[in-house]
Design an enzyme around this catalytic site. Structure first.
Site, PDB file in Angstrom:
ATOM      1  CE1 TYR A  97      88.216   8.645  54.003  1.00  8.46           C
ATOM      2  CE2 TYR A  97      85.872   8.708  54.500  1.00  8.46           C
ATOM      3  CZ  TYR A  97      87.138   9.280  54.580  1.00  8.46           C
ATOM      4  OH  TYR A  97      87.300  10.469  55.226  1.00  8.46           O
TER       5      TYR A  97
ATOM      6  CE1 TYR B   4      89.310  10.144  57.838  1.00  7.31           C
ATOM      7  CE2 TYR B   4      89.467  12.276  58.918  1.00  7.31           C
ATOM      8  CZ  TYR B   4      88.955  11.474  57.915  1.00  7.31           C
ATOM      9  OH  TYR B   4      88.090  11.997  56.978  1.00  7.31           O
TER      10      TYR B   4
END
Length: 387
Positions: A291, A341
């Protein structure tokens, strides 16, 4: 059956789907979600009426019953939501996988749909006039956004270990290079070099524009079944080999400032439990999706999950280890910095593509993939494995 073997390899991701990625897309978040789920079910070769489990984020704006009604699902037997934004996607998948492994449900769908390209949809566009929650300990000191909180950690990391901005740049530059070969990446046509990085405007010192994730719209969906059913699906399954969530004792939403060590994050708690369940160890991992809402999170995760020692991640990134042909290719789609994103959901779909052998940046003979969610929040992680 021992607790160590209760989930291992019993479920699989059999379908992945996505919409186009962009800014200010015309479709609503509900429409985008339905499009991505339909694409994922088609990818798996599973009818919508077979779906009986759903997993999503607490931040999802569309309730489960709207998804089920619009897509023609049958009776649902399991549905759950996971909190903490970027820390959620592996938890949502893991919880649905557990329901399938236990026989509560047969076919599960996890999705994330966002329209963050519209400034009015950005969660951190403003702050409250009066703060009464856990942020009262940090907001008054100027840490008004997640980027500020991560920037302070990165400055401390640089102080402790002598890391430099040039080393940190390797994360963003490596992921941009991957994105340039990914036809779906938002940054596919935008080359970036070290001069571009160092010359970019500062967002929260020492983090510049290119250390921050994209503001984007789109949706992604993942379909899960039991492993024995996966053989009837259209593509090679990605077995869910291990799963864990984790949160440290002193954690808040985006900070762990009150713990004994701010760099022993929730990822450390997740890691200990994840590797306990797995037949694999960090040196066995072929490719990783880590991440990356902010580039330092990649460094912190590399250390917390045991891919390198304390204080070694910046030098590891600068050595080229995360790039194509490196020791541990990381975020091979371009990640949140250069692909899209969507709170890390794209890291999962890229992990599945790597297991299938279908990534634009395919790692040779990738038999397993590590996937993590946000290091700075309560989080989760998965290990996917080829059957």
């Amino acid at each position: 059956m021992s607790d160590r073997a209760a989930l291992k390899d019993r479920t699989a991701i059999v379908g992945i789907g996505q919409t186009e990625f962009g800014k200010n897309l015309e479709h609503t978040e509900l429409q985008l979600a339905c499009m991505a789920i339909r694409n994922a079910l088609d990818d798996a070769g599973i009818d919508a009426s077979d779906v009986d489990a759903l997993g999503c984020f607490t931040q999802e704006t569309t309730p489960e019953f709207e998804i089920a009604r619009n897509l023609g699902f049958g009776e649902l037997h399991f549905f759950s939501q996971v909190a903490h934004g970027g820390g959620a996607v592996c938890g949502a998948i893991g919880q649905v996988a557990m329901a399938i492994a236990l026989g509560i449900a047969k076919v599960g769908v996890v999705w994330r749909s966002r329209k963050r390209g519209d400034p009015s949809k950005r969660q951190w566009a403003g702050v409250q006039p009066r703060i009464g929650d856990h942020w009262k300990w940090s907001r008054p000191h100027g840490l008004s956004r997640p980027v500020d909180e991560v920037a302070m950690l990165m400055r401390r990391y640089m102080h402790d270990h002598g890391a430099t901005r040039e080393q940190l740049a390797a994360v963003a530059l490596t992921q941009r290079a991957y994105a340039r070969r990914n036809p779906d990446a938002l940054m596919r046509d935008r080359e970036m070099g070290i001069e571009d990085y160092l010359g970019a405007r500062m967002i929260s010192d020492p983090l510049c524009l290119f250390d921050n994730c994209l503001e984007s719209d789109g949706a992604i969906a993942i379909v899960l079944t039991a492993t024995d059913r996966a053989a009837d699906c259209r593509h090679r399954p990605a077995l869910i080999h291990a799963f864990s969530q984790g949160m440290t004792r002193e954690h808040q939403l985006m900070t762990d400032y009150h713990g004994a060590d701010p760099f022993v994050s929730s990822s450390a708690a997740t890691a200990r439990n994840l590797w306990r369940q797995s037949d694999l160890a960090p040196p066995d991992i072929d490719v990783a999706q880590i991440y990356d809402a902010f580039s330092p999170l990649v460094l912190f995760s590399l250390e917390n999950y045991g891919f390198c020692g304390r204080g070694e991640a910046a030098a590891m990134a600068a050595s080229g280890a995360l790039g194509a042909g490196g020791q541990l290719p990381v975020n091979t789609s371009g990640g949140s910095l250069s692909e899209v994103y969507l709170h890390g959901a794209n890291l999962v779909t890229e992990g599945v593509r790597q297991i299938r052998g279908a990534s634009p940046n395919q790692v040779s003979d990738a038999r397993n993939c590590f996937i993590s969610t946000c290091d700075s929040t309560p989080n989760g992680a998965l290990i996917l494995r080829r059957q």
